[in-house]
Design a protein around this motif. Structure first.
Motif, PDB file in Angstrom:
ATOM      1  N   CYS A 193       0.795  -1.226   0.000  1.00 58.61           N
ATOM      2  CA  CYS A 193       0.000   0.000   0.000  1.00 58.61           C
ATOM      3  C   CYS A 193       0.830   1.279   0.000  1.00 58.61           C
ATOM      4  O   CYS A 193       0.318   2.353  -0.349  1.00 58.61           O
ATOM      5  CB  CYS A 193      -0.911   0.022   1.231  1.00 58.61           C
ATOM      6  SG  CYS A 193      -2.149  -1.291   1.276  1.00 58.61           S
ATOM      7  N   PHE A 194       2.093   1.150   0.396  1.00 54.20           N
ATOM      8  CA  PHE A 194       2.907   2.330   0.691  1.00 54.20           C
ATOM      9  C   PHE A 194       2.908   3.410  -0.394  1.00 54.20           C
ATOM     10  O   PHE A 194       2.627   4.580  -0.104  1.00 54.20           O
ATOM     11  CB  PHE A 194       4.343   1.915   1.027  1.00 54.20           C
ATOM     12  CG  PHE A 194       5.267   3.075   1.262  1.00 54.20           C
ATOM     13  CD1 PHE A 194       5.215   3.789   2.440  1.00 54.20           C
ATOM     14  CD2 PHE A 194       6.166   3.467   0.293  1.00 54.20           C
ATOM     15  CE1 PHE A 194       6.049   4.869   2.658  1.00 54.20           C
ATOM     16  CE2 PHE A 194       7.004   4.541   0.504  1.00 54.20           C
ATOM     17  CZ  PHE A 194       6.946   5.249   1.689  1.00 54.20           C
ATOM     18  N   PRO A 195       3.224   3.106  -1.662  1.00 56.03           N
ATOM     19  CA  PRO A 195       3.338   4.186  -2.657  1.00 56.03           C
ATOM     20  C   PRO A 195       2.046   4.985  -2.828  1.00 56.03           C
ATOM     21  O   PRO A 195       2.073   6.220  -2.869  1.00 56.03           O
ATOM     22  CB  PRO A 195       3.712   3.440  -3.949  1.00 56.03           C
ATOM     23  CG  PRO A 195       4.293   2.152  -3.490  1.00 56.03           C
ATOM     24  CD  PRO A 195       3.544   1.791  -2.250  1.00 56.03           C
ATOM     25  N   THR A 196       0.928   4.268  -2.924  1.00 52.41           N
ATOM     26  CA  THR A 196      -0.356   4.951  -3.122  1.00 52.41           C
ATOM     27  C   THR A 196      -0.809   5.648  -1.845  1.00 52.41           C
ATOM     28  O   THR A 196      -1.316   6.774  -1.875  1.00 52.41           O
ATOM     29  CB  THR A 196      -1.425   3.947  -3.584  1.00 52.41           C
ATOM     30  OG1 THR A 196      -0.961   3.285  -4.762  1.00 52.41           O
ATOM     31  CG2 THR A 196      -2.736   4.655  -3.878  1.00 52.41           C
ATOM     32  N   TRP A 197      -0.631   4.986  -0.707  1.00 57.75           N
ATOM     33  CA  TRP A 197      -1.017   5.555   0.591  1.00 57.75           C
ATOM     34  C   TRP A 197      -0.293   6.876   0.842  1.00 57.75           C
ATOM     35  O   TRP A 197      -0.903   7.867   1.263  1.00 57.75           O
ATOM     36  CB  TRP A 197      -0.699   4.549   1.692  1.00 57.75           C
ATOM     37  CG  TRP A 197      -1.101   4.964   3.070  1.00 57.75           C
ATOM     38  CD1 TRP A 197      -0.397   5.768   3.934  1.00 57.75           C
ATOM     39  CD2 TRP A 197      -2.303   4.604   3.754  1.00 57.75           C
ATOM     40  NE1 TRP A 197      -1.081   5.919   5.111  1.00 57.75           N
ATOM     41  CE2 TRP A 197      -2.258   5.219   5.033  1.00 57.75           C
ATOM     42  CE3 TRP A 197      -3.403   3.812   3.426  1.00 57.75           C
ATOM     43  CZ2 TRP A 197      -3.273   5.065   5.966  1.00 57.75           C
ATOM     44  CZ3 TRP A 197      -4.418   3.661   4.364  1.00 57.75           C
ATOM     45  CH2 TRP A 197      -4.352   4.286   5.609  1.00 57.75           C
TER      46      TRP A 197
END
Length: 246
Positions: A193-197
């Motif tokens: 999820c990190f990049p979009t979050w």
């Protein structure tokens, strides 16, 4: 195989978030997010998160009066005040300085100020945690920081500023979501999820091991616990809570 799964899931999320990536590429998203989207979504998320975290905050802030200064007044500063969700937990009569980099929380902040008239609000400063130059050194009894260290540019620089503005014997209170155990599925989902979050939530970093920064900072005492706050369908369940004394 695990690496391939992460890549595939990242690709799926990237496709779903393509409009946001496009707006970011055009230089539109950051302004829209800061002014409209983030204040709106934060207020909605806070309703659930505040309910889940309330028992932890009540326990955390219970000993705040113990750090009242020699003047008999408790002077505290909150980094990243946001909507003022913590005001209800502060002891009556304490003097509060609010700081934030985003002025667009003003409506929710004023509403919470109105609900919590047991406090004296001294200043509102537009300031990042890494740069509190408007605050004199050794002038505060307590500094509060909840769900903010995930977005600051530098956790270490923020903690240096905290130590500078605290008087000797003053305390830094924190409640932050952190990286999960690297061997767990929770960490797997944080990585996915990190990049979009990070893009959607104005730089919020899911995988910071903030407890390590606190352990390495020059506090004389550190009280820290790892806890889990159940927030279904989010990757921010692992948290740390506690306080550190200068």
């Amino acid at each position: 195989m695990a690496e391939l799964s992460i890549l595939l899931l990242c690709a799926c999320l990237a496709v779903l978030a393509m409009p946001i990536y496009l707006l970011s590429f055009l230089g539109i998203w950051e302004h829209f997010c800061e002014k409209f989207f983030f204040p709106y979504i934060l207020e909605k998320i806070c309703e659930t998160h505040d309910r889940k975290s309330k028992p932890h905050k009540q326990e955390l802030f219970r000993n705040l009066p113990n750090f009242t200064g020699a003047s008999g007044e408790l002077r505290l500063l909150e980094i990243g005040t946001g909507l003022g969700a913590n005001f209800q937990f502060y002891p009556a009569g304490c003097k509060v300085t609010c700081t934030d980099v985003n002025l667009n929380f003003q409506r929710g902040l004023l509403r919470n100020m109105g609900k919590n008239q047991h406090l004296h609000y001294e200043h509102f400063l537009v300031a990042a945690g890494e740069d509190l130059h408007q605050v004199p050194s050794s002038s505060l009894d307590a500094v509060i920081c909840t769900f903010v260290l995930c977005t600051v540019r530098s956790v270490d620089e923020t903690l240096k500023e905290v130590l500078r503005v605290l008087r000797p014997g003053g305390a830094f209170y924190f409640l932050e979501h952190v990286a999960a155990d690297p061997s767990s599925w929770k960490y797997f989902w944080q990585q996915v999820c990190f990049p979009t979050w990070k893009l959607i939530f104005c730089g919020c970093c899911l995988t910071r091991e903030i407890w390590k920064n606190l352990e390495q900072a020059k506090f004389s005492e550190l009280k820290l616990k790892h806890i889990s706050i159940a927030l279904p369908w989010t990757p921010i369940q692992p948290h740390i809570v506690g306080y550190a004394v200068k």
